[in-house]
Scaffold this active site. Structure first.
Site: not given
Lengths: 254, 254
Positions: A1-3, A77-78
């Site tokens: 998952m990412c942010q 995006h991270v």
């Protein structure tokens, strides 16, 4: 998952405050340490910074924090790698040209067994489900319109296309062509608008409070879209599941 | 007119020495002060830095000099605007995806009244003759091959295509897909190979001498292609007019 982090602004705005909190999630306050990226539109031009290091440690992220770029559309995006190895070609945002515009896309979520038919000319360079979904969206937008349509027409087409992806999994994404910013929520996405009268904001991920009133003019306005709220003292609105919003000039288009 | 710099290397190499001399031409030792850009392949991934400021003054160029990125294929450009305004979307190198690879292109020269038929899906974002030529090359490569061909096949196709552009003017260019680097000369382009036994090199554009023997291993090898020679004490070979060379693993492919 990412942010995910997106800004859509009425006037060129620097993202230093929001990016500073956001990049902490890339390895410090959260575990999204498998790369990061940020894209800044400047008119039709685009600056894209990608890194497979953690955003919290990256010298390039440090440089960008000290050298603010002003933009009306920003997508960041991270990454926490789940599908696709940690490699530069798997870092979001992804970029493609369509109808003489740059399109930028970042995704949070997993699409299981997602192998869309990519029979046109948008092909993934890396190995992520996210880039496959982006290529498919570009392909289908291209098939649906002969040239660049209006933002409202594009939004209507996206509303038809998105359900064909969401049946494979979570599809939180940000998409921009420098004119508008589309944000789709499957599970987790929040937004707010910073505008006159501007107020104080305090980051959750590090110790920093700013008074936006001292930094902005009355005509300035920025919509901020982020996976989880960046600040502790602003009113964030959660997206509904399966909600698509499009932002133009710092406001959601109704 | 502009200046071009390309590196094609057997092992990931940082371009700090060559870029340091080259960026001086972006406003200090030469007048190419209307933007610059540099692209670094990292496997199939790509980092692209674009700026419409002068390379000599740009904080981002300064950062890159202090934070060397290692790459096997590097394409850089400093711009003196002749066709197309000074804007980010007109800064070289340009990038497009084809066959699941990134392609990077930078051009030096003017193409007069060059309006190729772009009937496919590669469209210019900016207003330069250079980006039009790149879109046309991508379109024609795409029409000529169903998927990514070998470097030799690509070179043969390029040899057929280039004369259709050069009748409009000067077409010095660098093109890379991360696997090979193609360099075409109309008027002005030079190259050399740095390899074992490595020697001293002194920049022409600023006061810096390095001993490559202390910085390299025997297996390292870099082909450097540049508009005008970067150093005063290395053997540069001038391209012939209308010569196309392709470099793989730091050597010209015969």
């Amino acid at each position: 998952m990412c942010q995910l982090l997106g800004l859509n602004c009425a006037t060129p705005t620097d993202a230093t405050f929001s990016f500073t909190g956001f990049r902490e999630r890339g390895g410090n306050t959260d575990h999204h340490a498998d790369g990061w990226g940020i894209a800044f539109f400047e008119g039709k031009g685009l600056r894209l910074f990608l890194d497979h290091e953690s955003a919290a440690q990256s010298p390039m992220a440090q440089f960008l924090q000290a050298y603010p770029l002003k933009s009306r559309n920003i997508v960041a995006h991270v990454r926490k790698a789940t599908v696709g190895e940690v490699a530069l070609e798997n870092a979001h945002p992804f970029v493609r040209e369509l109808w003489g515009r740059q399109w930028v896309f970042a995704h949070n979520g997993d699409l299981k067994d997602y192998e869309p038919k990519l029979h046109s000319h948008f092909r993934p360079v890396g190995t992520t489900d996210s880039e496959r979904a982006f290529c498919w969206l570009m392909q289908e937008l291209h098939k649906s319109h002969a040239g660049l349509p209006s933002v409202r027409e594009l939004t209507a087409t996206l509303r038809e296309l998105i359900p064909q992806v969401t049946r494979f999994g979570n599809f939180n994404f940000l998409l921009s062509n420098g004119e508008a910013l589309w944000a789709h929520c499957s599970t987790n996405l929040h937004w707010l608008v910073r505008q006159h009268p501007f107020a104080l904001a305090t980051l959750k991920d590090c110790d920093w409070t700013v008074d936006f009133a001292t930094m902005n003019q009355p005509g300035d306005r920025a919509a901020v879209i982020v996976t989880t709220p960046l600040t502790s003292n602003e009113q964030w609105t959660a997206f509904q599941p399966n909600e698509l919003k499009v932002f133009v000039d710092g406001l959601p288009l109704e």
